[in-house]
Structure formats: C-alpha cells, structure tokens
Design a protein around this motif. Structure first.
Motif, PDB file in Angstrom:
ATOM      1  N   TYR A 129      22.350  69.453  64.976  1.00  0.00           N
ATOM      2  CA  TYR A 129      23.473  70.369  64.881  1.00  0.00           C
ATOM      3  C   TYR A 129      24.779  69.645  64.574  1.00  0.00           C
ATOM      4  N   VAL A 130      24.897  68.422  65.028  1.00  0.00           N
ATOM      5  CA  VAL A 130      26.105  67.638  64.792  1.00  0.00           C
ATOM      6  C   VAL A 130      25.718  66.228  64.369  1.00  0.00           C
ATOM      7  N   LEU A 131      26.714  65.529  63.872  1.00  0.00           N
ATOM      8  CA  LEU A 131      26.542  64.148  63.426  1.00  0.00           C
ATOM      9  C   LEU A 131      27.788  63.374  63.828  1.00  0.00           C
ATOM     10  N   ARG A 132      27.570  62.163  64.333  1.00  0.00           N
ATOM     11  CA  ARG A 132      28.703  61.272  64.620  1.00  0.00           C
ATOM     12  C   ARG A 132      28.950  60.432  63.377  1.00  0.00           C
ATOM     13  N   LYS A 133      30.190  60.435  62.936  1.00  0.00           N
ATOM     14  CA  LYS A 133      30.578  59.665  61.760  1.00  0.00           C
ATOM     15  C   LYS A 133      31.726  58.744  62.144  1.00  0.00           C
ATOM     16  N   PRO A 134      31.937  57.680  61.377  1.00  0.00           N
ATOM     17  CA  PRO A 134      33.104  56.831  61.644  1.00  0.00           C
ATOM     18  C   PRO A 134      34.390  57.653  61.540  1.00  0.00           C
ATOM     19  N   HIS A 135      35.299  57.414  62.474  1.00  0.00           N
ATOM     20  CA  HIS A 135      36.577  58.131  62.467  1.00  0.00           C
ATOM     21  C   HIS A 135      37.386  57.668  61.258  1.00  0.00           C
ATOM     22  N   GLY A 148      36.494  54.301  66.589  1.00  0.00           N
ATOM     23  CA  GLY A 148      36.137  55.637  67.058  1.00  0.00           C
ATOM     24  C   GLY A 148      35.123  56.353  66.181  1.00  0.00           C
ATOM     25  N   LYS A 149      34.605  57.432  66.729  1.00  0.00           N
ATOM     26  CA  LYS A 149      33.670  58.306  66.009  1.00  0.00           C
ATOM     27  C   LYS A 149      34.249  59.711  65.989  1.00  0.00           C
ATOM     28  N   ILE A 150      33.916  60.433  64.949  1.00  0.00           N
ATOM     29  CA  ILE A 150      34.278  61.841  64.866  1.00  0.00           C
ATOM     30  C   ILE A 150      32.973  62.634  64.785  1.00  0.00           C
ATOM     31  N   ILE A 151      32.938  63.740  65.491  1.00  0.00           N
ATOM     32  CA  ILE A 151      31.741  64.573  65.543  1.00  0.00           C
ATOM     33  C   ILE A 151      31.948  65.726  64.576  1.00  0.00           C
ATOM     34  N   VAL A 152      31.000  65.898  63.668  1.00  0.00           N
ATOM     35  CA  VAL A 152      31.079  66.958  62.669  1.00  0.00           C
ATOM     36  C   VAL A 152      29.803  67.789  62.722  1.00  0.00           C
ATOM     37  N   LEU A 153      29.898  68.991  62.201  1.00  0.00           N
ATOM     38  CA  LEU A 153      28.727  69.857  62.138  1.00  0.00           C
ATOM     39  C   LEU A 153      27.826  69.452  60.978  1.00  0.00           C
ATOM     40  N   THR A 154      26.543  69.560  61.193  1.00  0.00           N
ATOM     41  CA  THR A 154      25.583  69.394  60.107  1.00  0.00           C
ATOM     42  C   THR A 154      25.393  70.750  59.435  1.00  0.00           C
ATOM     43  N   GLU A 155      24.573  70.798  58.419  1.00  0.00           N
ATOM     44  CA  GLU A 155      24.259  72.077  57.778  1.00  0.00           C
ATOM     45  C   GLU A 155      23.622  73.029  58.793  1.00  0.00           C
ATOM     46  N   ARG A 156      22.736  72.499  59.645  1.00  0.00           N
ATOM     47  CA  ARG A 156      22.101  73.334  60.671  1.00  0.00           C
ATOM     48  C   ARG A 156      23.142  73.864  61.668  1.00  0.00           C
ATOM     49  N   GLY A 157      24.117  73.051  62.022  1.00  0.00           N
ATOM     50  CA  GLY A 157      25.192  73.495  62.907  1.00  0.00           C
ATOM     51  C   GLY A 157      25.999  74.615  62.276  1.00  0.00           C
ATOM     52  N   GLN A 158      26.300  74.471  61.004  1.00  0.00           N
ATOM     53  CA  GLN A 158      27.041  75.511  60.290  1.00  0.00           C
ATOM     54  C   GLN A 158      26.213  76.789  60.192  1.00  0.00           C
ATOM     55  N   LEU A 159      24.906  76.648  59.964  1.00  0.00           N
ATOM     56  CA  LEU A 159      24.028  77.822  59.914  1.00  0.00           C
ATOM     57  C   LEU A 159      23.984  78.536  61.264  1.00  0.00           C
ATOM     58  N   ALA A 160      24.019  77.772  62.342  1.00  0.00           N
ATOM     59  CA  ALA A 160      24.028  78.364  63.687  1.00  0.00           C
ATOM     60  C   ALA A 160      25.300  79.187  63.889  1.00  0.00           C
ATOM     61  N   ILE A 161      26.440  78.663  63.442  1.00  0.00           N
ATOM     62  CA  ILE A 161      27.705  79.403  63.553  1.00  0.00           C
ATOM     63  C   ILE A 161      27.639  80.692  62.744  1.00  0.00           C
ATOM     64  N   GLU A 162      27.124  80.593  61.532  1.00  0.00           N
ATOM     65  CA  GLU A 162      27.017  81.781  60.683  1.00  0.00           C
ATOM     66  C   GLU A 162      26.083  82.819  61.303  1.00  0.00           C
ATOM     67  N   ALA A 163      24.975  82.367  61.887  1.00  0.00           N
ATOM     68  CA  ALA A 163      24.040  83.276  62.554  1.00  0.00           C
ATOM     69  C   ALA A 163      24.722  83.946  63.740  1.00  0.00           C
ATOM     70  N   LYS A 164      25.468  83.168  64.526  1.00  0.00           N
ATOM     71  CA  LYS A 164      26.174  83.715  65.683  1.00  0.00           C
ATOM     72  C   LYS A 164      27.155  84.794  65.261  1.00  0.00           C
ATOM     73  N   GLU A 165      27.935  84.532  64.213  1.00  0.00           N
ATOM     74  CA  GLU A 165      28.914  85.505  63.735  1.00  0.00           C
ATOM     75  C   GLU A 165      28.222  86.786  63.281  1.00  0.00           C
ATOM     76  N   LYS A 166      27.121  86.651  62.580  1.00  0.00           N
ATOM     77  CA  LYS A 166      26.370  87.824  62.108  1.00  0.00           C
ATOM     78  C   LYS A 166      25.835  88.624  63.292  1.00  0.00           C
ATOM     79  N   ILE A 167      25.291  87.952  64.283  1.00  0.00           N
ATOM     80  CA  ILE A 167      24.737  88.625  65.460  1.00  0.00           C
ATOM     81  C   ILE A 167      25.843  89.317  66.249  1.00  0.00           C
ATOM     82  N   LEU A 168      26.968  88.646  66.446  1.00  0.00           N
ATOM     83  CA  LEU A 168      28.071  89.274  67.168  1.00  0.00           C
ATOM     84  C   LEU A 168      28.567  90.522  66.448  1.00  0.00           C
TER      85      LEU A 168
END
Length: 149
Positions: A78-84, A90-110
């Motif tokens: 769902y997420v990936l740690r990338k160099p800041h 430091g590291k920055i945490i970003v969404l993967t494609e699966r993470g973005q799909l989860a958000i889109e699914a949540k919005e549709k369900i809500l």
C-alpha cells in the motif's frame, strides 16, 4: 433504538457504517485494511507523501508505532518508503498504485453508503443531518466545555 442517548446513537451509527465500509473493502480485495490505515492514506494523499514523524504527529502516536504500521502497509503493497527529496538521511512514505486504488475504492463505497442513506431518509433529511453534525463539530471547537452556554 431511538431511546438511546445521542452519544450512543452517534457511536453506534459510526461503527455500523465503518463496519459496512470494511466489509465492502474486503469484497474488493482490501481485507487487510484497518481504520488507522485510512487516516494514514488520507494524510499521505493530501500531502503527496509524509515522513514518519509527520504521521506520528498527525495520529497522536509514537514514531515507533507509525513505523510498525508503515512496515505492515509496505509489506502489503500500500505504501513505499523512498529517499526524502531534501533530507538525505530521511525517508518519505508515498502511496503505491494499490494504496491509491484502496483510496478510490473507499471513496466509491462511501458514496454508495451515502446514496443508500439518501434513498432511505431522503436528500433533504440527509443534508439536514450533515449540516447539524457539522454544527456540532464547529461548536465543539468554539468552547472548552460542550456544556457551557
């Protein structure tokens, strides 16, 4: 059930709707998502990534707790740690494609849940309920005690 106090009704309705959300997410292949993950996803999406410290501050938990949650989300793609981009250590945490799909699914369900409620109680009553709840929230931030006038 309408003889319950307001807090119990709000709490029960919240948990019922969250359970419905998670049930539908599971049907769509996101059975490993928990409520705390949604708060993390939303923060990351709004800020185009986040550090562990930012997430810990946002959630009000320790950096170690965030690290464990992020480990879990990273293991489940769902997420990936990338160099800041500005902090070499430091590291920055970003969404993967699966993470973005989860958000889109949540919005549709809500949206589906809200449409179902509108079907049952009507658009006017739904808007009134949303307005009233927004007012309750605004009032809570205006006063130190909800019982003072």
């Amino acid at each position: 059930m309408s003889d319950l106090d307001l807090v119990s009704l709000l709490s029960t309705s919240f948990h019922t709707l969250v359970d419905k959300l998670h049930e539908r997410l599971a049907e769509l292949g996101f059975r490993d998502i928990r409520s705390v993950h949604g708060y993390i996803f939303k923060y990351i999406a709004l800020h185009d990534g986040a550090t562990g410290i930012e997430l810990a501050d946002h959630l009000g938990i320790t950096k170690q707790a965030v690290s464990k949650i992020v480990d879990y989300l990273e293991e489940n793609d769902y997420v990936l740690r990338k160099p800041h981009p500005t902090d070499k250590r430091g590291k920055i945490i970003v969404l993967t494609e699966r993470g973005q799909l989860a958000i889109e699914a949540k919005e549709k369900i809500l949206n589906e849940i809200e449409q179902h409620l509108i079907y049952n109680i009507g658009a006017k009553r739904m808007q009134m309920m949303k307005d009233d709840l927004a007012n309750v929230i605004c009032e809570a931030y205006k006063r130190t005690s909800p019982f003072k006038k």
